[in-house]
Design a protein around this motif. Sequence first.
Motif, PDB file in Angstrom:
ATOM      1  N   ALA B  20     -36.131 -18.897 -46.319  1.00  0.00           N
ATOM      2  CA  ALA B  20     -35.572 -20.148 -44.997  1.00  0.00           C
ATOM      3  C   ALA B  20     -36.159 -19.503 -44.041  1.00  0.00           C
ATOM      4  O   ALA B  20     -36.184 -20.552 -43.227  1.00  0.00           O
ATOM      5  CB  ALA B  20     -34.210 -18.632 -45.491  1.00  0.00           C
ATOM      6  N   THR B  27     -31.802 -27.433 -36.205  1.00  0.00           N
ATOM      7  CA  THR B  27     -30.164 -28.318 -36.796  1.00  0.00           C
ATOM      8  C   THR B  27     -30.367 -30.180 -36.701  1.00  0.00           C
ATOM      9  O   THR B  27     -29.863 -30.504 -35.580  1.00  0.00           O
ATOM     10  CB  THR B  27     -29.125 -27.690 -36.744  1.00  0.00           C
ATOM     11  OG1 THR B  27     -29.096 -26.297 -37.095  1.00  0.00           O
ATOM     12  CG2 THR B  27     -27.909 -27.706 -38.188  1.00  0.00           C
ATOM     13  N   GLN B 201     -29.095 -24.912 -45.687  1.00  0.00           N
ATOM     14  CA  GLN B 201     -30.659 -24.173 -45.030  1.00  0.00           C
ATOM     15  C   GLN B 201     -31.120 -24.815 -46.031  1.00  0.00           C
ATOM     16  O   GLN B 201     -31.484 -24.730 -47.558  1.00  0.00           O
ATOM     17  CB  GLN B 201     -29.624 -22.580 -45.202  1.00  0.00           C
ATOM     18  CG  GLN B 201     -30.923 -21.957 -44.715  1.00  0.00           C
ATOM     19  CD  GLN B 201     -30.863 -21.020 -44.248  1.00  0.00           C
ATOM     20  OE1 GLN B 201     -29.569 -19.990 -45.015  1.00  0.00           O
ATOM     21  NE2 GLN B 201     -30.905 -20.288 -43.531  1.00  0.00           N
ATOM     22  N   GLN B 214     -32.033 -26.521 -41.053  1.00  0.00           N
ATOM     23  CA  GLN B 214     -30.646 -26.450 -41.230  1.00  0.00           C
ATOM     24  C   GLN B 214     -30.528 -27.980 -41.157  1.00  0.00           C
ATOM     25  O   GLN B 214     -31.267 -28.518 -40.226  1.00  0.00           O
ATOM     26  CB  GLN B 214     -30.110 -25.691 -40.469  1.00  0.00           C
ATOM     27  CG  GLN B 214     -29.874 -24.460 -40.731  1.00  0.00           C
ATOM     28  CD  GLN B 214     -29.315 -23.861 -39.826  1.00  0.00           C
ATOM     29  OE1 GLN B 214     -29.413 -24.157 -38.905  1.00  0.00           O
ATOM     30  NE2 GLN B 214     -28.776 -22.426 -40.269  1.00  0.00           N
TER      31      GLN B 214
END
Lengths: 314, 527
Positions: B20, B27, B201, B214
């Motif tokens: 991740a 984002t 995510q 994101q």
Amino acid sequence: MAADGARQWWIRPAIRLGAAALLPVAVPAVITGLIWALPGDPASLICPPEICSGTEQLAARWNLDQGPVHFFLSWLSDAASGDFGKSWRIQQGSPVTPLLLTAIPHTAALVGLALSLLLAGALGAATRVLPARADSLLSAVGLIPTVVMSLAAAAAVSINYGASAFDAEAVRVKILLGALALGLADSALAGAARGVRSIFESERQRRYVQMGILRGEGVLSNAWPNAAPAIAGQMRARTLHLLSGAVVVEVVLQIEGLGDLLWSGTLAQDFGVVLAATFGFALLSGSLLLAQAAVEIAVAMHVRRSPPVREVAA
Amino acid sequence: MSKTRNWKRLITGALVGLSALATCGSTLSFYEESLPTTLNPLYAASMVDHRVNELVFDRLYYHDPITNELASRLVTQWELVEQGKAVRLTLRKDIKWQDGKNFRADDVCFTVRAMLDPGTTSPIAEGYRSVFTGCEVEGKDQAIVRFTKIFHNPLNRLGFYVLPQHRFDGDAVPPDHDFSSHPTGTGPASGNLGSKQVNFQGIQNSHHQPSIAQLSLLEAQDPLVQVKTLLNNGVQGIIAVPPPYRAEVSTSDDMSLKGYDLRSWWFIAADQTKPFLKDKKVRQAINLLLDRTDLRQLSIGVKPGEQNSPCEFISGPFVQASPYYNHDVPVSARSDKDRALALLTEAGLTDVGGRWHYNGAPITLRIGMKAALDNEAPDLLSQIGNQLGQAGFDRQTYKLSEDEWNTQAITGQLSENYDLLIGKWSFGLVEDVNALFHTRRDGRGSKNIFNYSNPQVDALLAQYESAKTDTQARDAYHKLHSMLAEDLPYLFLWKLDTKSAWRTDVRGTTIAPYYYWTEIDNWKYGG
């Protein structure tokens, strides 16, 4: 007669306490009856019988297959153990309890802030800090409907915060703007100020207050015990008005509160969410009744402790 | 043993965490038409749901949006077995679920079993029950998927999203499972459904390397507020920009409009069970009374003769770019009142004081429209009502909520309430219209709005279904187009382009037809 009235001082508070205890059960029961009467059912929304063979199975899974009484009793027994079930539609599969626990503080903050505004206005009016000539200004502002103020606030927040409109800071701003809209619009503040001013101005004319002033005592300390029950009743009514207004403000400003939960749950026929939200509202209403009963009991106690007034022959 | 397992869990957790973190960038926030109703692909009901699924899951087979070829990110090999009634699939061994568990053949077979299980109360699963009979695991990486019959192109039937067996207790997948808001997929992003937004995510996997860390999906506000927020960089994209606001977006250097091939066309469904609509001459007359050029101008803002119009008239149930569109059938751009009046008179309708009567009673048309369409074509319902009103029909207009449309209109239950329904259908690369026009029986005609029934149409639909080649399928649908343009269960309006708006600092924005996010791995923003 006056003596009978004094002896029966407990009746009103007792009724309020009883109502406060009943509300969280009675309101969801009534709402169950209402949502049952609406056309369509959630199982058919997810699995329309014309194109899906599992409608009955889904209805049985959600206790929708044996009438409203069975559904309500199942919900009540689960709710009694703190389990409000899962959302069927608005946040499919998520437990309702966390939704409720998130929503209650938001609504409490929104209504609490708006109520603080009203209380400040009421206090200002009672003490004459807020002059009577301000009433017309407040009334003019109060002509704007809540929904219009909320829409303006929502557009401002959306354009300024964009994707961050659900971050903690933006939520605080939304609650603050929402509380202002709730407190100022629809003559909420104007009404509170006028109402309390009227009660206190009337008390000020009473002989016992005039005597107190001559003795060098304050107006508030003399007038408060007599005015308190009426003001408590008025404030409870205004808070209930704020609670209903909160639904509009929360929906328009996208505040994750009880009103928003109730609105989206009703639109989506998410019965578990609707009942949990009405339960939350009933709890808040019940707590208002408790507060009013507490004021009445306190005033009654104060009066019982005060020396009796004797009639003096002329 | 248990210590070893704990270590394995720790290492797996750390790897998932690191994967991740490995995605870089900021984002990416965007406005969708609404929030998804679910993140469970088996319960997807709206276009938003379908688009979101593409972020979280992988379809077993999909059409590559660039080459248009059937491809798979999960399958390495396939072969027909059992005389063509089954396929053996060999799966990739290096794919992991977003929670770190291995993707196995068990998961493919679980998904098939879940769709066949009556406890999965899903219309989508129901549709697959006429396609599959079962699935058998052969080792960790091979599965045999069995069909109900021999299909011309069996891989086209394998376009379902694969679900993880380990997230469920049995084969049934109920709608209110936690999976619906917190799913686990093998797709490029994990999703978390909130009440006001959905957060994704980016997850690194052997078959997905998304650059965007994101994504945040927000529910659309008023279109003007959406555009202003995009200009303000409050969000970076809008999935569907209504035509009236496209000019403002295209004039800004910071934003660009991107075509989104939804293959969607608009129609007015006519209820032929109504006595006055039963005669096709009346439907043809109403079709001729509509001035589509005026409607398009008044509602969408397209001026007559405008170049590169986002709105293209159609004469049948396909967009003009489709191979199934029959170009021999002319479109009706302008009204032809004289012909319409003649047809109405031939059908036995009488003009009494400027109002049309049937059997001595005035006709009142009850016209409904899916409310959400008002964003794309503002005021269309009133404009259609006005044109029919001017032609001598009394009318009442209504807007239908998304739920009413999905549960009552599509399921054929609104015949008592409406005479005409305005709607829009959207398709991906496979433009199968059988469910819209087939007689409603035995699971067929599941989206037949007014329960239209025409044996000749059914025969053509069967011809399409049994086609062995693309040419046969095309011929069947060309004839269908021609027949429907004559019989008019729908008055076909137009194809309206869907345009997305993205800020120019979002790069590599390949938008896949229908599914939108298929190529999200190539998108870049920030970093």
